[in-house]
Design a protein around this motif. Sequence first.
Motif, mmCIF file in Angstrom:
data_model
loop_
_atom_site.group_PDB
_atom_site.id
_atom_site.type_symbol
_atom_site.label_atom_id
_atom_site.label_comp_id
_atom_site.label_asym_id
_atom_site.label_seq_id
_atom_site.Cartn_x
_atom_site.Cartn_y
_atom_site.Cartn_z
ATOM 1 N N TRP A 160 8.857 -78.250 39.821
ATOM 2 C CA TRP A 160 9.104 -78.237 41.268
ATOM 3 C C TRP A 160 8.425 -79.422 41.939
ATOM 4 O O TRP A 160 8.987 -80.053 42.845
ATOM 5 N N ARG A 161 7.228 -79.774 41.487
ATOM 6 C CA ARG A 161 6.544 -80.929 42.066
ATOM 7 C C ARG A 161 7.350 -82.210 41.863
ATOM 8 O O ARG A 161 7.448 -83.050 42.764
ATOM 9 N N VAL A 162 7.927 -82.368 40.665
ATOM 10 C CA VAL A 162 8.749 -83.556 40.400
ATOM 11 C C VAL A 162 9.935 -83.593 41.359
ATOM 12 O O VAL A 162 10.252 -84.646 41.935
ATOM 13 N N LEU A 163 10.591 -82.465 41.555
ATOM 14 C CA LEU A 163 11.752 -82.423 42.446
ATOM 15 C C LEU A 163 11.351 -82.619 43.904
ATOM 16 O O LEU A 163 12.030 -83.325 44.659
ATOM 17 N N ARG A 164 10.255 -82.001 44.294
ATOM 18 C CA ARG A 164 9.779 -82.144 45.671
ATOM 19 C C ARG A 164 9.478 -83.610 45.992
ATOM 20 O O ARG A 164 9.658 -84.068 47.136
ATOM 21 N N GLY A 165 9.058 -84.349 44.984
ATOM 22 C CA GLY A 165 8.748 -85.760 45.181
ATOM 23 C C GLY A 165 9.934 -86.598 45.611
ATOM 24 O O GLY A 165 9.750 -87.694 46.164
ATOM 25 N N LEU A 166 11.149 -86.118 45.390
ATOM 26 C CA LEU A 166 12.339 -86.850 45.831
ATOM 27 C C LEU A 166 12.508 -86.802 47.345
ATOM 28 O O LEU A 166 13.269 -87.586 47.906
ATOM 29 N N ASN A 167 11.848 -85.839 47.995
ATOM 30 C CA ASN A 167 11.861 -85.750 49.455
ATOM 31 C C ASN A 167 13.292 -85.657 50.003
ATOM 32 O O ASN A 167 13.660 -86.356 50.948
ATOM 33 N N SER A 168 14.088 -84.780 49.400
ATOM 34 C CA SER A 168 15.476 -84.619 49.836
ATOM 35 C C SER A 168 15.851 -83.150 49.850
ATOM 36 O O SER A 168 15.675 -82.449 48.836
ATOM 37 N N SER A 169 16.404 -82.693 50.955
ATOM 38 C CA SER A 169 16.869 -81.310 51.048
ATOM 39 C C SER A 169 18.126 -81.076 50.230
ATOM 40 O O SER A 169 18.558 -79.930 50.076
ATOM 41 N N ALA A 170 18.709 -82.142 49.687
ATOM 42 C CA ALA A 170 19.891 -82.000 48.836
ATOM 43 C C ALA A 170 19.526 -81.622 47.412
ATOM 44 O O ALA A 170 20.407 -81.374 46.592
ATOM 45 N N VAL A 171 18.234 -81.556 47.110
ATOM 46 C CA VAL A 171 17.761 -81.272 45.749
ATOM 47 C C VAL A 171 17.053 -79.933 45.734
ATOM 48 O O VAL A 171 16.224 -79.640 46.603
ATOM 49 N N GLY A 172 17.381 -79.107 44.742
ATOM 50 C CA GLY A 172 16.750 -77.803 44.607
ATOM 51 C C GLY A 172 16.400 -77.498 43.165
ATOM 52 O O GLY A 172 16.490 -78.355 42.278
ATOM 53 N N PHE A 173 16.031 -76.252 42.928
ATOM 54 C CA PHE A 173 15.492 -75.793 41.643
ATOM 55 C C PHE A 173 16.415 -74.728 41.070
ATOM 56 O O PHE A 173 16.822 -73.809 41.784
ATOM 57 N N VAL A 174 16.744 -74.843 39.796
ATOM 58 C CA VAL A 174 17.440 -73.776 39.079
ATOM 59 C C VAL A 174 16.384 -72.914 38.400
ATOM 60 O O VAL A 174 15.653 -73.403 37.521
ATOM 61 N N TYR A 175 16.308 -71.639 38.783
ATOM 62 C CA TYR A 175 15.363 -70.730 38.122
ATOM 63 C C TYR A 175 16.107 -70.003 37.011
ATOM 64 O O TYR A 175 17.007 -69.202 37.268
ATOM 65 N N VAL A 176 15.735 -70.283 35.764
ATOM 66 C CA VAL A 176 16.387 -69.695 34.598
ATOM 67 C C VAL A 176 15.478 -68.610 34.043
ATOM 68 O O VAL A 176 14.397 -68.901 33.515
ATOM 69 N N ALA A 177 15.903 -67.353 34.155
ATOM 70 C CA ALA A 177 15.037 -66.235 33.762
ATOM 71 C C ALA A 177 14.640 -66.310 32.301
ATOM 72 O O ALA A 177 13.511 -65.941 31.934
ATOM 73 N N SER A 178 15.525 -66.796 31.445
ATOM 74 C CA SER A 178 15.196 -66.870 30.021
ATOM 75 C C SER A 178 14.232 -68.007 29.703
ATOM 76 O O SER A 178 13.803 -68.151 28.556
ATOM 77 N N HIS A 179 13.869 -68.806 30.707
ATOM 78 C CA HIS A 179 12.849 -69.844 30.544
ATOM 79 C C HIS A 179 11.523 -69.418 31.180
ATOM 80 O O HIS A 179 10.596 -70.230 31.276
ATOM 81 N N THR A 180 11.466 -68.164 31.618
ATOM 82 C CA THR A 180 10.308 -67.655 32.351
ATOM 83 C C THR A 180 8.984 -67.978 31.669
ATOM 84 O O THR A 180 8.022 -68.417 32.308
ATOM 85 N N PHE A 181 8.917 -67.756 30.374
ATOM 86 C CA PHE A 181 7.634 -67.878 29.679
ATOM 87 C C PHE A 181 7.281 -69.329 29.377
ATOM 88 O O PHE A 181 6.113 -69.645 29.125
ATOM 89 N N HIS A 182 8.264 -70.215 29.404
ATOM 90 C CA HIS A 182 7.974 -71.643 29.334
ATOM 91 C C HIS A 182 7.564 -72.170 30.706
ATOM 92 O O HIS A 182 6.801 -73.139 30.798
ATOM 93 N N PRO A 192 8.074 -68.033 45.609
ATOM 94 C CA PRO A 192 7.695 -68.267 47.007
ATOM 95 C C PRO A 192 7.315 -69.723 47.283
ATOM 96 O O PRO A 192 7.554 -70.233 48.379
ATOM 97 N N GLU A 193 6.714 -70.394 46.313
ATOM 98 C CA GLU A 193 6.349 -71.804 46.481
ATOM 99 C C GLU A 193 7.600 -72.665 46.674
ATOM 100 O O GLU A 193 7.628 -73.567 47.514
ATOM 101 N N ILE A 194 8.641 -72.389 45.900
ATOM 102 C CA ILE A 194 9.885 -73.159 46.008
ATOM 103 C C ILE A 194 10.660 -72.774 47.263
ATOM 104 O O ILE A 194 11.289 -73.606 47.916
ATOM 105 N N GLY A 195 10.642 -71.490 47.595
ATOM 106 C CA GLY A 195 11.240 -71.014 48.835
ATOM 107 C C GLY A 195 12.729 -71.259 48.928
ATOM 108 O O GLY A 195 13.490 -70.964 47.997
#
Length: 288
Positions: A160-182, A192-195
């Motif tokens: 999320w920090r890497v994506l936030r660094g782009l400073n663009s509302s056109a960019v978001g995060f894909v939350y993949v449940a099967s990657h939870t533990f990674h 909540p941090e990603i919001g």
Amino acid sequence: MVRIALDPTPFHDGHALLEFPDIAARLGYTHLQLTPHADFSPFFRYPKADDGLVAKLKKAARDAGVSIPAILPVQRISWPDEPQRQAAVRNFRRIIQLAVELEVPVINTEFSGRPERQEDSEAAFYTSMEELLPIIEREGLRLNVDPHPDDFVEDGLEGWRVLRGLNSSAVGFVYVASHTFHYGDRATTLLPEIGDRIGAVYTADTFDHTRSHGLRYITNPPGNAVRVHQHLKIGDGDVNWDELFTTLREIGYLDRDDALIVSNVFAEDENRDEVSRYQLEKLRELIG
């Protein structure tokens, strides 16, 4: 209304691209996310769809009563070696054109760099985004990225920090449940941090590879640089689904008009119809 979309990957074997809308409709889905397919946008290669195929796909979806809210390409946009990165950017430009022609507003993807070259891969990602992000913004698209296991960034918060660094509302995060533990198994604090920048949620289960003091999965020789996760049907692994959906509800994601939840079970192709119907029913229960 939350949109529940089918990932048709289990149906790639034995079915043509233009059959996917009918398959989704037959299984009860009204939404379909396109994933890498030889006739559309193969992994790491230049897209193979032309205007004619796009028109046929749009008609097939319309006739089936199924929408395509997102496409998932995977290209080496964070590759630390320049020839592969440049090819990925060229490929991705065409993918953006295809999304526009299909009238699909969302592109979900992965970083696709290398963990052993983290610094170089991050730099490559930002270099690629210098060219691609202005096009994405101009076309009014949304780009969401998943920090996939075996990428240059796997931890959810760091991704999320890497994506936030782009400073663009056109960019978001894909939350993949099967990657939870990674990601660090931190849904209650990460989401909540990603919001409101959570762009999509993928739903498949997996076992926690960190249990039993790291010996749940054993590779020989010890210390191999491997990543293990599954895409099982909901309930077959260790993901805390009540916790995940409670958190999604608390942050307002399930109330958003653009909320997208994708069923992407890959582990049971032999039971793909049954599993796909089960996933839809279970997701409706979890959404409540």
